[in-house]
Design a protein around this motif. Structure first.
Motif, PDB file in Angstrom:
ATOM      1  N   GLU A  13       4.582  -2.790  -6.287  1.00  0.00           N
ATOM      2  CA  GLU A  13       4.965  -1.792  -5.248  1.00  0.00           C
ATOM      3  C   GLU A  13       4.180  -1.854  -4.077  1.00  0.00           C
ATOM      4  O   GLU A  13       3.059  -2.537  -4.364  1.00  0.00           O
ATOM      5  N   PRO A  14       4.472  -1.575  -2.943  1.00  0.00           N
ATOM      6  CA  PRO A  14       3.701  -1.731  -1.647  1.00  0.00           C
ATOM      7  C   PRO A  14       2.596  -1.045  -1.796  1.00  0.00           C
ATOM      8  O   PRO A  14       2.191   0.003  -2.535  1.00  0.00           O
ATOM      9  N   SER A  15       1.532  -1.333  -1.045  1.00  0.00           N
ATOM     10  CA  SER A  15       0.253  -0.820  -0.924  1.00  0.00           C
ATOM     11  C   SER A  15       0.068   0.418  -0.330  1.00  0.00           C
ATOM     12  O   SER A  15       0.757   0.452   0.987  1.00  0.00           O
ATOM     13  N   GLY A  16      -0.802   1.295  -0.600  1.00  0.00           N
ATOM     14  CA  GLY A  16      -1.093   2.513   0.240  1.00  0.00           C
ATOM     15  C   GLY A  16      -2.281   2.329   1.031  1.00  0.00           C
ATOM     16  O   GLY A  16      -2.891   1.244   0.915  1.00  0.00           O
ATOM     17  N   GLU A  50      -3.718  -3.725  -3.785  1.00  0.00           N
ATOM     18  CA  GLU A  50      -4.544  -2.916  -3.933  1.00  0.00           C
ATOM     19  C   GLU A  50      -4.354  -1.674  -2.863  1.00  0.00           C
ATOM     20  O   GLU A  50      -3.988  -2.424  -1.670  1.00  0.00           O
ATOM     21  N   ALA A  51      -4.721  -0.706  -2.977  1.00  0.00           N
ATOM     22  CA  ALA A  51      -4.582   0.341  -1.422  1.00  0.00           C
ATOM     23  C   ALA A  51      -5.835  -0.259  -0.618  1.00  0.00           C
ATOM     24  O   ALA A  51      -6.890  -0.800  -1.083  1.00  0.00           O
ATOM     25  N   MET A  79       2.819  12.795   4.810  1.00  0.00           N
ATOM     26  CA  MET A  79       3.405  11.717   3.801  1.00  0.00           C
ATOM     27  C   MET A  79       4.392  10.981   4.374  1.00  0.00           C
ATOM     28  O   MET A  79       5.081  11.523   5.394  1.00  0.00           O
ATOM     29  N   GLY A  80       4.456   9.598   4.005  1.00  0.00           N
ATOM     30  CA  GLY A  80       5.556   8.541   4.740  1.00  0.00           C
ATOM     31  C   GLY A  80       6.460   8.233   3.336  1.00  0.00           C
ATOM     32  O   GLY A  80       6.081   8.109   2.446  1.00  0.00           O
ATOM     33  N   TRP A  81       7.563   8.217   4.052  1.00  0.00           N
ATOM     34  CA  TRP A  81       8.735   7.721   3.014  1.00  0.00           C
ATOM     35  C   TRP A  81       9.297   6.704   3.744  1.00  0.00           C
ATOM     36  O   TRP A  81      10.190   6.877   4.987  1.00  0.00           O
ATOM     37  N   ASP A 106       1.949   8.600  -0.620  1.00  0.00           N
ATOM     38  CA  ASP A 106       1.034   9.611  -0.484  1.00  0.00           C
ATOM     39  C   ASP A 106      -0.256   9.125  -0.366  1.00  0.00           C
ATOM     40  O   ASP A 106      -1.232   8.972  -1.281  1.00  0.00           O
ATOM     41  N   ASP A 107      -0.661   8.847   0.786  1.00  0.00           N
ATOM     42  CA  ASP A 107      -2.092   7.964   1.194  1.00  0.00           C
ATOM     43  C   ASP A 107      -1.880   6.749   0.181  1.00  0.00           C
ATOM     44  O   ASP A 107      -1.306   5.960   0.378  1.00  0.00           O
ATOM     45  N   ASP A 108      -3.037   6.590  -0.951  1.00  0.00           N
ATOM     46  CA  ASP A 108      -3.022   5.444  -1.601  1.00  0.00           C
ATOM     47  C   ASP A 108      -2.101   5.359  -2.822  1.00  0.00           C
ATOM     48  O   ASP A 108      -2.086   4.430  -3.611  1.00  0.00           O
TER      49      ASP A 108
END
Length: 617
Positions: free
Chosen positions: A133-136, A202-203, A543-545, A584-586
C-alpha cells in the motif's frame, strides 16, 4: 599467387566454422503427457537421455531411475527409452512440433518451482514500494494539515512534472535572492517528499518540508503555551503553497513540461487554451472567472423589456450598463449557510447549491448614473476550465462576540451535512460561450446513449450494427453513380451537394481550457479529499483520502457472460464503488467510494474540507 595464398590462409578457418555449425544442435519444443498433466519443456538432444530425465525429474518429481519415457510422435525411438539411445541421431527436424512423449512414474521427490519465490524483504526499496500500500507521512507535531494536502497533491502529474523542470531564479537584489532561495527550498523539498513516498515501502518523515514551510510561512511556526506546535489550517497551507508555485513555476519550458512530461506528447498547450494563464498553477488549477455587476435600482424587469422593444426606448430612462470584469481563481467555494448569515433562509444540502450560492450575491457600490451608492447584484461564471478543480467547503467562519470581555470573536465550525457525488457537473456554472462548446459534446453523448438504449430495447446487438453498416456502405456505393449523373446534368445540384457536405463535417470546437480531454462534457471526477474531524476549528485532525490508481484492476469482478470486467457499484445509485486509500498520517488503510460519500458532515466523524476533482474522460 596472391589468391592461392589467400585461399590457403582462410581454408582452415572456414573448416573450423563449418565444423562448429554442423555440430551445433537446436532445442525442440516438446509436450510430455504425465497422467492428467501436460509438461512443456525444451528438448535438447545434445544433453542426451540423462539430460532429458534430469529436466523431467525437476519438473515432475519422478526419480530418474523409476522413470519410463515412451514416444507419442512418429519418428522417435521404439518402446521405452533406453539410457544408451543416441538422441542426436533422431530425425527431430522432420517431426512437426511440438514433439510429444509419454512419461510414466510416481512423483516422490520435491518439485522445484518454475518461478523462484522472491520475498518482499529481498526487493529493493523502490520495487517493494510498488508491491504494498502507498506510504504515509509521519506526524512531526500537529503536521496532519501538511500530510493530508501532500498526499492529495502527490497524484497530480502536472504539478510534479512542473516541479521537476523548475530552475530557481538567482537574479535580483539580496532581498529577492533570499526569498527565491526560500521558495526554492520549499518546492524542492515538496518534490523530494513526493518522490521519496514513491520509493519507500515505509512511512516517510517530512522533516525538510516542514522546516521549509515554517521558514517560508512564519505564521505556521506558531507554538502553544507549552512550546508545542499549533494546529494549522489545511486550506491555508494549500493556498500558500499554490501561491509560491504560481510565482516560481513560470515560463514556456515549465508549462510545456507540466502538460507533456507524463503523457509523452511534445505538443504544449496553445495560447487560446491557456487564455491568460502564465504559470503552471493557473493553467492546471486556475479558472478564468467572468464577473458581472448589475445595478438593481436601474435594472429593467423582464416583463418591461418586451414593452420597451415594441413601444421604443424612453430617451429619458436611466440606464446603468453592467460592469464586466475577469479574474483568475484557483478554487471554487461551497458556501454552507451557518454563521456567516443567520438571517438567510437558504438551506444548502448539496455541493452544487453551495457553489451556486458563492457565485452570486449582493453588494453596495457607487452608481455613476444615480450619483450615489446603490444595491448591485454580483454574478460569476467560469470562462475557462482547468484540468483539475478544487472545491473548498466553507466549514469555518469567524463569529463576533460583542458581549465578551475582549470582543475578539471566536472561530467556529459549521457541522451541517453537505452531500456530494463522485462526479461534479459544472455546466451550470459556466458562461454562455463555454456552455455552447460543452453543449455540443453533451448533446452528442446523449444522442449516442439514447440510440444505445433504443437498440437494446429492440434486441439488436453489435453484429446487427455491423451488418447495417455494411448494407449502408453498399447502398452508398449504389447511389454514387446516380448522384454523379445528377451532378453532371445540373450544376446547381452540384453546388447544393457541396454545401450539404460542408454542413455535414463537424466543426472544430473552440478550446475551453488547457489539457482537457477530447469531447469534454464539463464533468469532473473526484480523486482526493482532505477531511477535518473535531468541533474545534483551531484543533481537530486532518486526513487525506486518495483514489487508488489500480481501481479498475481491484474493483472489478469478472462478468460470467462475456468475461469482461464488471465494476462494482454502490447499491442502485449507479456510482462505481472504486478503491481508495485513507492516509491517517503514517497509517494507510484501504476504503471504498461509498466510504468517501459518507464524509458529508453532520456529526463528529470526518467531514470533507477540500475536494479535488479532475476532468473526466
Amino acid at each position: 599467387f596472391f589468391f592461392a595464398s589467400f585461399r590457403y590462409f582462410i581454408s582452415p578457418i572456414t573448416t573450423i566454422l563449418f565444423t562448429k555449425q554442423t555440430t551445433m544442435t537446436s532445442k525442440y519444443p516438446t509436450l510430455v503427457k504425465w497422467g492428467k498433466e501436460s509438461v512443456e519443456i525444451e528438448f535438447d538432444p545434445a544433453a542426451g537421455v540423462a539430460g532429458l530425465k534430469k529436466e523431467l525429474q525437476d519438473r515432475t518429481g519422478v526419480p530418474m531411475d523409476r522413470m519410463k519415457i515412451m514416444p507419442k510422435s512418429k519418428g522417435l525411438w521404439k518402446g521405452v527409452l533406453k539410457d544408451d539411445t543416441s538422441l542426436a541421431d533422431l530425425p527431430l527436424s522432420k517431426i512437426s512440433p511440438p514433439i510429444q512423449m509419454l512419461l510414466m512414474g510416481s512423483a516422490t521427490l520435491p518439485v522445484e518451482p518454475v518461478k523462484k519465490t522472491v520475498f518482499l524483504e529481498d526487493l529493493p526499496p523502490e520495487e517493494a514500494a510498488k508491491m504494498v500500500e502507498p506510504s504515509g507521512l509521519i506526524n512531526l507535531g500537529n503536521t496532519c494539515y501538511l500530510n493530508s494536502v501532500v498526499q492529495c497533491l502527490r497524484v497530480v502529474p502536472h504539478l510534479r512534472d512542473g516541479l521537476r523542470r523548475y530552475i530557481p531564479n538567482r537574479n535580483g537584489n539580496n532581498a529577492n535572492n533570499q526569498q527565491a532561495q526560500l521558495h526554492a527550498l520549499l518546492l524542492t523539498s515538496l518534490l523530494s517528499t513526493m518522490e521519496t513516498l514513491d520509493k519507500s515501502p515505509e512511512a516517510v518523515s517530512p522533516n525538510n518540508l516542514v522546516m521549509a514551510t515554517k521558514m517560508v510561512f512564519p505564521q505556521m511556526a506558531q507554538t502553544g503555551p507549552q512550546g508545542q506546535p499549533m494546529q494549522q489550517d489545511a486550506e491555508e497551507f494549500y493556498s500558500s503553497v499554490m501561491n509560491v508555485c504560481s510565482n516560481e513555476l513560470r515560463g514556456n519550458d515549465v508549462l510545456k513540461a507540466a502538460f507533456t512530461g507524463h503523457t509523452g506528447s511534445s505538443e504544449a498547450p496553445k495560447a487560446e487554451e491557456l487564455n491568460g494563464a502564465t504559470n503552471v498553477i493557473d493553467a492546471v488549477f486556475g479558472m478564468k472567472m467572468e464577473e458581472v455587476l448589475t445595478c438593481d435600482e436601474l435594472s429593467v424587469p423582464e416583463a418591461d423589456k418586451d414593452a420597451m422593444e415594441t413601444e421604443g426606448t424612453n430617451e429619458n430612462a436611466l440606464v446603468e450598463p453592467p460592469v464586466v470584469t475577469y479574474d483568475l481563481h484557483r478554487k471554487l467555494v461551497c458556501n454552507i449557510q451557518g454563521g456567516s448569515d443567520t438571517n438567510s433562509q437558504v438551506n444548502i444540502t448539496h455541493i452544487a447549491e453551495g457553489i451556486q450560492l458563492s457565485l452570486t450575491g449582493k453588494l453596495e457600490k457607487y452608481s455613476d448614473v444615480l450619483g450615489r451608492n446603490a444595491q448591485w447584484t454580483r454574478s460569476q461564471k467560469i470562462a475557462r476550465l482547468p484540468p483539475y478543480l478544487v472545491v473548498q467547503f466553507g466549514r469555518f467562519y469567524w463569529k463576533a462576540t460583542p458581549d465578551s470581555q475582549d470582543h475578539a470573536g471566536v472561530k467556529c465550525k459549521v457541522m451541517k451535512p453537505v452531500a456530494f457525488h463522485s462526479v461534479l457537473d459544472i455546466y451550470d456554472f459556466c458562461n454562455d460561450k463555454v456552455k455552447s462548446v460543452l453543449k455540443v459534446s453533451r448533446d452528442k453523448a446523449a444522442q449516442e446513449e439514447e440510440d444505445r438504449v433504443a437498440k437494446k430495447l429492440r434486441g439488436e446487438d453489435e453484429t446487427d450494427d455491423k451488418k447495417e453498416s455494411g448494407d449502408d456502405a453498399v447502398m452508398e456505393e449504389d447511389t454514387k453513380p446516380a448522384a454523379a449523373e445528377a451532378a453532371d446534368d445540373d450544376d446547381d445540384d452540384d453546388e447544393d451537394l457541396k454545401a450539404a457536405l460542408a454542413m455535414s463535417v463537424e466543426p472544430e470546437l473552440a478550446p475551453v481550457g488547457p489539457g482537457l480531454p477530447a469531447n469534454f462534457q464539463g464533468l469532473y471526477e473526484l480523486f482526493a479529499v482532505v477531511t477535518h474531524k473535531g468541533r474545534d476549528a483551531d484543533g481537530g485532525h486532518y486526513m487525506g483520502w486518495v483514489k487508488a490508481d489500480n481501481s479498475d484492476a481491484l474493483g472489478g469482478k469478472a462478468n460470467p457472460t462475456n468475461g469482461e470486467k464488471k465494476r462494482e457499484q454502490i447499491g442502485d445509485t449507479g456510482e462505481d464503488n472504486d478503491d481508495w486509500f485513507v492516509f491517517d498520517d503514517d497509517e494507510v488503510s484501504p476504503c471504498k467510494t461509498e466510504d468517501i460519500l459518507k464524509l458529508k458532515g453532520g456529526g463528529d466523524w470526518h467531514m470533507s474540507y477540500l475536494n479535488f476533482y479532475r476532468a473526466k474522460k
